[in-house]
Write an enzyme that holds these catalytic residues in place. Structure first.
Site, PDB file in Angstrom:
ATOM      1  N   LYS A  66      38.742 -28.658 132.758  1.00  0.00           N
ATOM      2  CA  LYS A  66      38.337 -27.264 132.543  1.00  0.00           C
ATOM      3  C   LYS A  66      38.136 -26.550 133.872  1.00  0.00           C
ATOM      4  O   LYS A  66      38.509 -25.382 134.020  1.00  0.00           O
ATOM      5  CB  LYS A  66      37.048 -27.219 131.723  1.00  0.00           C
ATOM      6  CG  LYS A  66      36.515 -25.796 131.515  1.00  0.00           C
ATOM      7  CD  LYS A  66      35.303 -25.762 130.610  1.00  0.00           C
ATOM      8  CE  LYS A  66      34.815 -24.326 130.423  1.00  0.00           C
ATOM      9  NZ  LYS A  66      33.702 -24.227 129.456  1.00  0.00           N
ATOM     10  N   ARG A  91      26.478 -47.494 127.323  1.00  0.00           N
ATOM     11  CA  ARG A  91      26.879 -46.315 126.545  1.00  0.00           C
ATOM     12  C   ARG A  91      26.558 -45.022 127.292  1.00  0.00           C
ATOM     13  O   ARG A  91      27.229 -44.012 127.097  1.00  0.00           O
ATOM     14  CB  ARG A  91      26.179 -46.314 125.185  1.00  0.00           C
ATOM     15  CG  ARG A  91      26.781 -47.300 124.180  1.00  0.00           C
ATOM     16  CD  ARG A  91      26.211 -47.074 122.803  1.00  0.00           C
ATOM     17  NE  ARG A  91      26.962 -47.799 121.787  1.00  0.00           N
ATOM     18  CZ  ARG A  91      26.948 -47.509 120.487  1.00  0.00           C
ATOM     19  NH1 ARG A  91      26.216 -46.484 120.068  1.00  0.00           N
ATOM     20  NH2 ARG A  91      27.648 -48.196 119.631  1.00  0.00           N
ATOM     21  N   VAL A  92      25.512 -45.043 128.112  1.00  0.00           N
ATOM     22  CA  VAL A  92      25.138 -43.849 128.873  1.00  0.00           C
ATOM     23  C   VAL A  92      25.190 -44.188 130.358  1.00  0.00           C
ATOM     24  O   VAL A  92      24.412 -45.000 130.846  1.00  0.00           O
ATOM     25  CB  VAL A  92      23.728 -43.346 128.489  1.00  0.00           C
ATOM     26  CG1 VAL A  92      23.361 -42.131 129.334  1.00  0.00           C
ATOM     27  CG2 VAL A  92      23.686 -42.991 127.004  1.00  0.00           C
ATOM     28  N   HIS A 147      81.113 -41.289 114.837  1.00  0.00           N
ATOM     29  CA  HIS A 147      80.497 -40.109 114.242  1.00  0.00           C
ATOM     30  C   HIS A 147      79.524 -40.494 113.127  1.00  0.00           C
ATOM     31  O   HIS A 147      79.634 -40.029 111.988  1.00  0.00           O
ATOM     32  CB  HIS A 147      81.557 -39.131 113.745  1.00  0.00           C
ATOM     33  CG  HIS A 147      82.408 -38.574 114.845  1.00  0.00           C
ATOM     34  ND1 HIS A 147      81.889 -37.920 115.937  1.00  0.00           N
ATOM     35  CD2 HIS A 147      83.753 -38.606 115.027  1.00  0.00           C
ATOM     36  CE1 HIS A 147      82.871 -37.552 116.740  1.00  0.00           C
ATOM     37  NE2 HIS A 147      84.013 -37.962 116.223  1.00  0.00           N
TER      38      HIS A 147
END
Length: 625
Positions: free
Chosen positions: A252, A178-179, A385
């Site tokens: 960023k 998880r980390v 159409h």
């Protein structure tokens, strides 16, 4: 020798000097001493060599935590990874003339100047398609690769030079993965502004190494959601946290960092890197950043939708993810721009030949193929159409097509044709002499394809399926109407309110006419027998005018075809007055099918009784606008 090469020899030691250094401290002996002392942190030190054993001026250090259960061998492995990363960094500073020794201490002149080149790339991917070729290409350009867990293992085992991420952070991944990357040494290396001297000084002061490229694709949440229950452990563990943070950080700081979120980005980025001598053009980095932000937004949106679960009601905020298939030459008219999008990975058909599909082709193709799938028997439908001009069923597809064509051959000119069985050579030979725009079928006989190949402009679509869960979205200015599709043909109601009941033949014809009327533009009127439309009145503002139109078409039909043994009329909505029913019976219909529900139902039923007609009320309306 030390006198001759004073302040020019660098050594790397497997501990944080001055602790655990000096004579006798080498190899596993260092790590045994660290563990015996109960130290919580060890690491690696690069220092200048002088007359004092392991006491020369320190250049760089990298801490490595000592973990519970560590052995000398396990600690040595992690420290060695730090050594392998630290020593080249110190050597680079030395070779660049950035190191100066004063009063027995090393002073660094600051970070190396920014060049705009990609020096280091962080790679952490779930989808490893094309990764090895790309990584080798980066390494060939002199880019240092840093990677995590499975990606690191693949690269290392494949002989690609790569550093473990923990040599940047000083920490191994934890909490079952998880980390991994959530660390200042990672995000600082991505987010610092290369044009800001204070930023550059800060990351240098803390020993943070620049990361100029981030290559990440996320845990496969979408694929997992197809097999795992909402809120299950398997699903939750496939929600990517660190990957999303990496992507957003790199996007960023797009001016300095390239972010690649898909294997399809690899080739363009590598080619641009080669062409730019190690630099990437700003516009490419902008494009990649935009793609990255869209990617994480869609990813989060999907997680929210899946965890919210299906809802009987429409949600307060409807998120619809559309993938561009391709641009069209124009929209409904030549002055309108247009593109085709899909909610799925690809449209449900493949184009086998022919000119590019137009906006109007696509509308008619979807309409006609959806209509033909309404029938279990071999069936054919011709659209023009966005409304049918002929529908037919038969014992085989050729008979069904002949019946559909005979309904209104004049309107079939330039039409779109769909069949629900493999299209055979007999139909192909007939159509080769006609002008039609598009043909839709689940498959084609080789003989049919051979015939059609001589008409290269004819568009052939092979349909794999038709969506079963699609929503109907229609824009009205800045607003969008969203509804479920009309998948219902009949409900539970089949009421016969008239004195006369339909015969067996009339009932079969009524069911066929009702299926046909479902796909005709409102106001819709269909005349048919048991297996063929013989006249269609569509799109009139008044229902009785649609009957008049159908009557005109029926007169034209009778000029080339025998009178049907059974003739019925279907109306997609109720009769507001008896006039349309009366006109239909005058034309020749002996039985009528309609939803009912008008305030004038009693008068309409009385008119049917007076004229001797049978009538069925379905309770289901099939408006089509």
């Amino acid at each position: 020798m030390l006198g001759e090469y004073k302040d020019r020899i660098l050594n790397v030691h497997p501990a944080l000097l001055p602790s655990f250094g000096g004579k006798g401290f080498y190899g596993l002996k260092v790590h045994e001493a660290v563990l015996q002392a109960g130290a919580k942190v060890s690491g690696a030190t690069v220092h200048f060599v002088d007359e004092n054993y392991d006491r020369g001026p320190i250049v760089l250090q990298q801490p490595v935590p000592v973990l519970p259960g560590d052995t000398p061998e396990s600690l040595a492995q992690r420290v060695n990874a730090a050594e392998l990363a630290l020593y080249p960094s110190a050597a680079a500073l030395f070779c660049a003339g950035r190191l100066n020794i004063s009063n027995g201490r090393v002073e660094t002149a600051g970070p190396l100047p920014e060049t705009g080149k990609v020096r280091r790339a962080l790679i952490s991917v779930s989808d490893k398609s094309g990764l090895l070729e790309f990584a080798r290409g980066l390494a060939a350009q002199g880019v240092e690769l840093v990677s995590t867990s499975g990606t690191f293992k693949l690269l290392k085992e494949s002989g690609v030079p790569v550093r473990a991420l923990e040599t940047l952070t000083g920490y191994p991944e934890m909490l079952d993965g998880r980390v991994k990357t959530l660390h200042p040494a990672v995000h600082g290396g991505i987010l610092y502004r290369r044009d800001d001297p204070e930023h550059a000084a800060t990351v240098f002061r803390f020993g943070i190494e620049p990361l100029d490229m981030v290559v990440v694709n996320l845990y496969p949440f979408s694929a997992t959601a197809k097999k795992a229950a909402p809120w299950s452990e398997e699903l939750i563990e496939n929600i990517d946290i660190g990957g999303v943070a990496l992507i957003r950080a790199a996007a960023k700081n797009y001016a300095s960092v390239a972010v690649l979120t898909s294997p399809e980005d690899y080739h363009p980025a590598l080619e641009a890197l080669r062409a730019g001598g190690g630099e990437l053009p700003l516009q490419l980095k902008k494009d990649l950043a935009v793609k990255a932000f869209k990617h994480t937004a869609a990813y989060d949106g999907e997680i929210g939708s899946v965890l919210a679960g299906p809802s009987a009601d429409f949600p307060e905020t409807l998120q619809v993810k559309l993938h561009k298939v391709h641009a069209l030459r124009y929209g409904e008219n030549p002055h309108q721009a247009c593109a085709l999008y899909t909610r799925k990975a690809a449209p449900p058909f493949a184009q086998l030949q022919g000119k590019e599909l137009s906006y109007n082709n696509i509308l008619d193709a979807y309409g006609t193929y959806q209509a033909v799938l309404e029938f279990d028997k071999p069936a054919a439908v011709i659209f023009k159409h966005v409304t049918p001009c002929g529908l037919g069923t038969g014992t085989d597809i050729a008979e069904a097509f002949e019946r559909a064509w005979n309904c209104d051959p004049l309107s079939a000119f330039g039409g779109i044709i769909a069949v629900n069985r493999r299209l055979d050579g007999r139909i192909a030979e007939f159509l080769a002499k006609k002008f039609v725009e598009v043909i839709c079928a689940p498959d084609y006989e080789p003989a049919a394809l051979e015939v059609f190949s001589k008409k290269p402009n004819l568009r052939l679509l092979k349909w794999e399926s038709f969506p079963a869960d699609n929503l109907v979205l229609r824009s009205v200015g800045d607003e969008v109407l969203v509804s479920t599709d009309d998948k219902l043909l009949f409900g539970e109601k089949w009421e016969v309110p008239t004195k006369r009941k339909p015969t067996k033949e009339e009932e079969a014809a009524l069911r066929f006419a009702w299926a046909a009327a479902k796909y005709v533009r409102s106001n819709a009127i269909v005349f048919s027998d048991t297996c063929q439309t013989v006249a269609i009145g569509a799109g009139q503002m008044s229902r009785v005018d649609s009957v008049f139109m159908a009557g005109h078409k029926y007169e034209a039909f009778l000029k080339a075809n025998p009178k049907p043994a059974t003739l019925v009329m279907a109306s997609d909505a109720f009769f507001p007055f008896p006039d349309a029913l009366e006109e239909g019976i005058r034309i020749g219909a002996t039985a009528i099918i309609q939803p009912g529900g008008s305030v004038k139902d009693k008068e309409v039923i009385e008119a049917a009784d007076r004229l001797g007609a049978a009538m069925v009320l379905t309770g289901v309306r099939h408006f089509r606008h």
